[in-house]
Design a protein around this motif. Structure first.
Motif, PDB file in Angstrom:
ATOM      1  N   PRO A  75       0.816  -1.222   0.000  1.00 29.97           N
ATOM      2  CA  PRO A  75       0.000   0.000   0.000  1.00 29.97           C
ATOM      3  C   PRO A  75       0.844   1.265   0.000  1.00 29.97           C
ATOM      4  O   PRO A  75       1.960   1.285   0.502  1.00 29.97           O
ATOM      5  CB  PRO A  75      -0.810  -0.112   1.285  1.00 29.97           C
ATOM      6  N   ALA A  82      -8.379   3.124   3.239  1.00 23.85           N
ATOM      7  CA  ALA A  82      -7.730   2.059   3.980  1.00 23.85           C
ATOM      8  C   ALA A  82      -6.577   1.497   3.148  1.00 23.85           C
ATOM      9  O   ALA A  82      -6.675   1.437   1.924  1.00 23.85           O
ATOM     10  CB  ALA A  82      -8.734   0.955   4.301  1.00 23.85           C
ATOM     11  N   GLU A  84      -4.291  -0.711   0.972  1.00 25.01           N
ATOM     12  CA  GLU A  84      -4.696  -1.755   0.035  1.00 25.01           C
ATOM     13  C   GLU A  84      -3.469  -2.381  -0.621  1.00 25.01           C
ATOM     14  O   GLU A  84      -2.503  -1.696  -0.932  1.00 25.01           O
ATOM     15  CB  GLU A  84      -5.590  -1.111  -1.021  1.00 25.01           C
ATOM     16  N   MET A  86      -2.181  -5.017  -3.779  1.00 25.53           N
ATOM     17  CA  MET A  86      -2.539  -5.660  -5.052  1.00 25.53           C
ATOM     18  C   MET A  86      -1.675  -6.909  -5.218  1.00 25.53           C
ATOM     19  O   MET A  86      -0.453  -6.845  -5.057  1.00 25.53           O
ATOM     20  CB  MET A  86      -2.307  -4.713  -6.227  1.00 25.53           C
ATOM     21  N   LEU A 133      -4.402 -10.191   5.493  1.00 29.08           N
ATOM     22  CA  LEU A 133      -5.271  -9.245   4.812  1.00 29.08           C
ATOM     23  C   LEU A 133      -6.563  -9.928   4.407  1.00 29.08           C
ATOM     24  O   LEU A 133      -6.616 -11.144   4.280  1.00 29.08           O
ATOM     25  CB  LEU A 133      -4.569  -8.712   3.563  1.00 29.08           C
ATOM     26  N   THR A 136     -10.732  -8.146  -0.938  1.00 29.58           N
ATOM     27  CA  THR A 136     -11.950  -7.383  -1.220  1.00 29.58           C
ATOM     28  C   THR A 136     -12.464  -7.643  -2.624  1.00 29.58           C
ATOM     29  O   THR A 136     -13.655  -7.489  -2.886  1.00 29.58           O
ATOM     30  CB  THR A 136     -11.709  -5.874  -1.032  1.00 29.58           C
ATOM     31  N   SER A 137     -11.583  -8.013  -3.546  1.00 33.14           N
ATOM     32  CA  SER A 137     -12.008  -8.422  -4.887  1.00 33.14           C
ATOM     33  C   SER A 137     -10.968  -9.388  -5.430  1.00 33.14           C
ATOM     34  O   SER A 137      -9.777  -9.255  -5.150  1.00 33.14           O
ATOM     35  CB  SER A 137     -12.169  -7.211  -5.818  1.00 33.14           C
ATOM     36  N   ARG A 148      -7.284  -7.901  -4.814  1.00 37.22           N
ATOM     37  CA  ARG A 148      -7.115  -6.642  -4.089  1.00 37.22           C
ATOM     38  C   ARG A 148      -7.438  -6.981  -2.642  1.00 37.22           C
ATOM     39  O   ARG A 148      -8.493  -7.564  -2.358  1.00 37.22           O
ATOM     40  CB  ARG A 148      -8.081  -5.619  -4.660  1.00 37.22           C
ATOM     41  N   ALA A 149      -6.545  -6.618  -1.712  1.00 36.49           N
ATOM     42  CA  ALA A 149      -6.735  -6.964  -0.301  1.00 36.49           C
ATOM     43  C   ALA A 149      -6.514  -5.744   0.575  1.00 36.49           C
ATOM     44  O   ALA A 149      -5.730  -4.858   0.230  1.00 36.49           O
ATOM     45  CB  ALA A 149      -5.782  -8.082   0.093  1.00 36.49           C
ATOM     46  N   GLN A 150      -7.208  -5.724   1.712  1.00 35.35           N
ATOM     47  CA  GLN A 150      -7.069  -4.629   2.664  1.00 35.35           C
ATOM     48  C   GLN A 150      -6.706  -5.157   4.039  1.00 35.35           C
ATOM     49  O   GLN A 150      -7.101  -6.260   4.415  1.00 35.35           O
ATOM     50  CB  GLN A 150      -8.366  -3.828   2.771  1.00 35.35           C
ATOM     51  N   ASP A 153     -10.577  -1.825   7.613  1.00 38.04           N
ATOM     52  CA  ASP A 153     -11.047  -0.450   7.630  1.00 38.04           C
ATOM     53  C   ASP A 153     -11.220  -0.024   9.081  1.00 38.04           C
ATOM     54  O   ASP A 153     -12.329   0.093   9.593  1.00 38.04           O
ATOM     55  CB  ASP A 153     -12.359  -0.339   6.848  1.00 38.04           C
TER      56      ASP A 153
END
Length: 174
Positions: A75, A82, A84, A86, A133, A136-137, A148-150, A153
Protein backbone atom coordinates in the motif's frame (compact mmCIF):
# COMPACT_ATOMS: atom_id res chain seq x y z
CA UNK A 1 -3.07 -3.19 12.35
CA UNK A 2 -0.87 -5.14 14.74
CA UNK A 3 2.72 -4.17 15.29
CA UNK A 4 4.70 -6.23 12.78
CA UNK A 5 8.27 -6.93 13.80
CA UNK A 6 10.94 -8.09 11.42
CA UNK A 7 13.35 -10.64 12.85
CA UNK A 8 16.90 -9.55 13.57
CA UNK A 9 18.13 -11.90 10.83
CA UNK A 10 16.03 -10.28 8.11
CA UNK A 11 17.00 -6.78 9.31
CA UNK A 12 20.67 -7.78 8.94
CA UNK A 13 20.00 -9.33 5.53
CA UNK A 14 18.30 -6.14 4.31
CA UNK A 15 21.09 -3.95 5.70
CA UNK A 16 24.03 -6.02 4.46
CA UNK A 17 22.41 -7.45 1.32
CA UNK A 18 24.55 -10.63 1.28
CA UNK A 19 24.46 -12.37 -2.10
CA UNK A 20 23.88 -15.81 -0.56
CA UNK A 21 20.71 -14.83 1.35
CA UNK A 22 17.45 -14.39 -0.54
CA UNK A 23 14.10 -13.29 0.87
CA UNK A 24 11.41 -15.80 -0.07
CA UNK A 25 8.04 -14.05 -0.25
CA UNK A 26 5.12 -16.38 0.48
CA UNK A 27 1.34 -16.03 0.32
CA UNK A 28 -1.24 -18.28 1.98
CA UNK A 29 -4.89 -18.02 0.87
CA UNK A 30 -7.55 -19.39 3.27
CA UNK A 31 -11.29 -19.86 2.84
CA UNK A 32 -13.85 -22.35 4.22
CA UNK A 33 -14.44 -23.67 0.67
CA UNK A 34 -10.76 -24.68 0.30
CA UNK A 35 -9.84 -28.22 1.34
CA UNK A 36 -6.39 -26.90 2.30
CA UNK A 37 -4.94 -23.39 2.23
CA UNK A 38 -3.40 -22.35 -1.10
CA UNK A 39 0.28 -21.60 -0.50
CA UNK A 40 2.66 -20.05 -3.03
CA UNK A 41 6.24 -18.79 -2.89
CA UNK A 42 7.87 -16.27 -5.22
CA UNK A 43 10.46 -18.63 -6.70
CA UNK A 44 10.87 -21.11 -9.54
CA UNK A 45 11.05 -24.06 -7.10
CA UNK A 46 8.84 -25.27 -4.23
CA UNK A 47 9.91 -24.71 -0.61
CA UNK A 48 8.91 -26.40 2.63
CA UNK A 49 8.73 -23.76 5.36
CA UNK A 50 7.67 -23.94 8.99
CA UNK A 51 4.75 -21.76 10.02
CA UNK A 52 4.56 -19.72 13.21
CA UNK A 53 3.17 -21.42 16.34
CA UNK A 54 -0.05 -19.37 16.25
CA UNK A 55 -0.75 -19.71 12.52
CA UNK A 56 -4.48 -19.90 11.69
CA UNK A 57 -3.96 -23.12 9.71
CA UNK A 58 -1.37 -25.82 10.46
CA UNK A 59 0.36 -23.99 13.36
CA UNK A 60 4.08 -24.78 13.76
CA UNK A 61 3.90 -27.28 10.87
CA UNK A 62 6.32 -27.57 7.98
CA UNK A 63 4.17 -26.93 4.89
CA UNK A 64 4.81 -26.83 1.16
CA UNK A 65 4.74 -23.49 -0.66
CA UNK A 66 4.48 -24.03 -4.43
CA UNK A 67 6.79 -21.96 -6.60
CA UNK A 68 4.92 -19.35 -8.67
CA UNK A 69 5.64 -16.06 -10.31
CA UNK A 70 3.64 -13.38 -8.54
CA UNK A 71 3.71 -9.70 -7.80
CA UNK A 72 2.61 -7.98 -4.63
CA UNK A 73 2.25 -4.20 -4.56
CA UNK A 74 2.28 -2.86 -1.03
CA UNK A 75 0.00 0.00 0.00
CA UNK A 76 0.91 3.62 -0.52
CA UNK A 77 1.30 5.92 2.45
CA UNK A 78 -1.54 8.40 2.31
CA UNK A 79 -4.24 9.51 4.67
CA UNK A 80 -7.15 8.73 2.36
CA UNK A 81 -8.52 5.22 2.09
CA UNK A 82 -7.73 2.06 3.98
CA UNK A 83 -4.34 0.54 3.04
CA UNK A 84 -4.70 -1.75 0.03
CA UNK A 85 -2.44 -4.44 -1.45
CA UNK A 86 -2.54 -5.66 -5.05
CA UNK A 87 -1.61 -9.31 -5.76
CA UNK A 88 -1.12 -10.83 -9.20
CA UNK A 89 -0.17 -14.49 -9.70
CA UNK A 90 0.73 -15.63 -13.22
CA UNK A 91 0.04 -19.05 -14.77
CA UNK A 92 -2.28 -20.28 -12.02
CA UNK A 93 -3.09 -23.97 -11.87
CA UNK A 94 -6.56 -25.41 -12.44
CA UNK A 95 -6.66 -26.23 -8.71
CA UNK A 96 -6.19 -22.58 -7.76
CA UNK A 97 -8.73 -21.39 -10.34
CA UNK A 98 -11.31 -23.96 -9.15
CA UNK A 99 -10.71 -23.06 -5.48
CA UNK A 100 -11.15 -19.33 -6.13
CA UNK A 101 -14.33 -19.94 -8.13
CA UNK A 102 -15.70 -22.06 -5.24
CA UNK A 103 -14.90 -19.22 -2.81
CA UNK A 104 -16.63 -16.67 -5.04
CA UNK A 105 -19.84 -18.72 -4.81
CA UNK A 106 -20.04 -18.03 -1.04
CA UNK A 107 -20.33 -14.93 1.11
CA UNK A 108 -17.30 -15.81 3.26
CA UNK A 109 -14.18 -13.67 2.87
CA UNK A 110 -10.90 -15.01 1.50
CA UNK A 111 -7.97 -14.24 3.80
CA UNK A 112 -4.37 -14.01 2.62
CA UNK A 113 -1.29 -14.08 4.84
CA UNK A 114 2.04 -12.68 3.65
CA UNK A 115 5.13 -14.27 5.24
CA UNK A 116 8.72 -13.53 4.20
CA UNK A 117 11.35 -16.21 4.91
CA UNK A 118 15.11 -16.04 4.60
CA UNK A 119 16.54 -18.68 2.27
CA UNK A 120 19.02 -19.58 5.02
CA UNK A 121 16.30 -20.14 7.65
CA UNK A 122 13.00 -21.75 6.66
CA UNK A 123 12.16 -22.74 10.26
CA UNK A 124 10.11 -19.59 10.94
CA UNK A 125 8.83 -16.53 9.11
CA UNK A 126 11.17 -13.53 9.21
CA UNK A 127 8.23 -11.28 10.19
CA UNK A 128 6.32 -11.86 13.39
CA UNK A 129 3.39 -11.62 13.28
CA UNK A 130 2.86 -12.13 9.55
CA UNK A 131 0.60 -9.71 7.70
CA UNK A 132 -2.95 -11.04 7.23
CA UNK A 133 -5.27 -9.24 4.81
CA UNK A 134 -8.87 -9.64 3.67
CA UNK A 135 -9.47 -10.03 -0.06
CA UNK A 136 -11.95 -7.38 -1.22
CA UNK A 137 -12.01 -8.42 -4.89
CA UNK A 138 -10.55 -11.39 -6.73
CA UNK A 139 -10.69 -12.94 -10.17
CA UNK A 140 -8.96 -15.96 -11.64
CA UNK A 141 -8.44 -17.20 -15.17
CA UNK A 142 -6.24 -19.96 -16.51
CA UNK A 143 -3.51 -17.37 -16.99
CA UNK A 144 -3.68 -15.07 -13.98
CA UNK A 145 -5.15 -14.48 -10.54
CA UNK A 146 -5.68 -10.85 -9.57
CA UNK A 147 -6.66 -9.83 -6.06
CA UNK A 148 -7.12 -6.64 -4.09
CA UNK A 149 -6.74 -6.96 -0.30
CA UNK A 150 -7.07 -4.63 2.66
CA UNK A 151 -5.62 -4.67 6.14
CA UNK A 152 -8.96 -3.58 7.50
CA UNK A 153 -11.05 -0.45 7.63
CA UNK A 154 -10.15 0.54 11.17
CA UNK A 155 -11.17 4.17 10.63
CA UNK A 156 -14.83 3.17 10.23
CA UNK A 157 -14.90 0.52 12.94
CA UNK A 158 -17.34 1.19 15.76
CA UNK A 159 -15.85 2.09 19.12
CA UNK A 160 -16.27 0.52 21.51
CA UNK A 161 -16.77 -2.76 19.67
CA UNK A 162 -20.07 -3.31 21.46
CA UNK A 163 -23.33 -1.86 20.15
CA UNK A 164 -25.69 -0.49 22.78
CA UNK A 165 -29.28 -1.14 21.71
CA UNK A 166 -32.56 -0.79 23.65
CA UNK A 167 -33.16 -4.52 23.22
CA UNK A 168 -29.95 -5.45 25.02
CA UNK A 169 -29.97 -2.47 27.38
CA UNK A 170 -33.58 -1.57 28.24
CA UNK A 171 -32.41 1.24 30.55
CA UNK A 172 -31.60 3.32 27.46
CA UNK A 173 -35.33 3.87 26.82
CA UNK A 174 -37.34 6.25 29.03
Amino acid sequence: MTNTALSQAIKEAYAAAPSNVVTLHTLEFRHPAFTTPLRVVLDHVDHTCTLEADAPADPAAAVLFVGYSFDIVLPTVDGGAAPEVMITIDNVSQEIEDSINAALATTDKVLVTYRPYLSTDLTAPAMNPPMTLTITSISATQFQLTARAQLGDYANKAFPGEEYTPTRFPGLVR
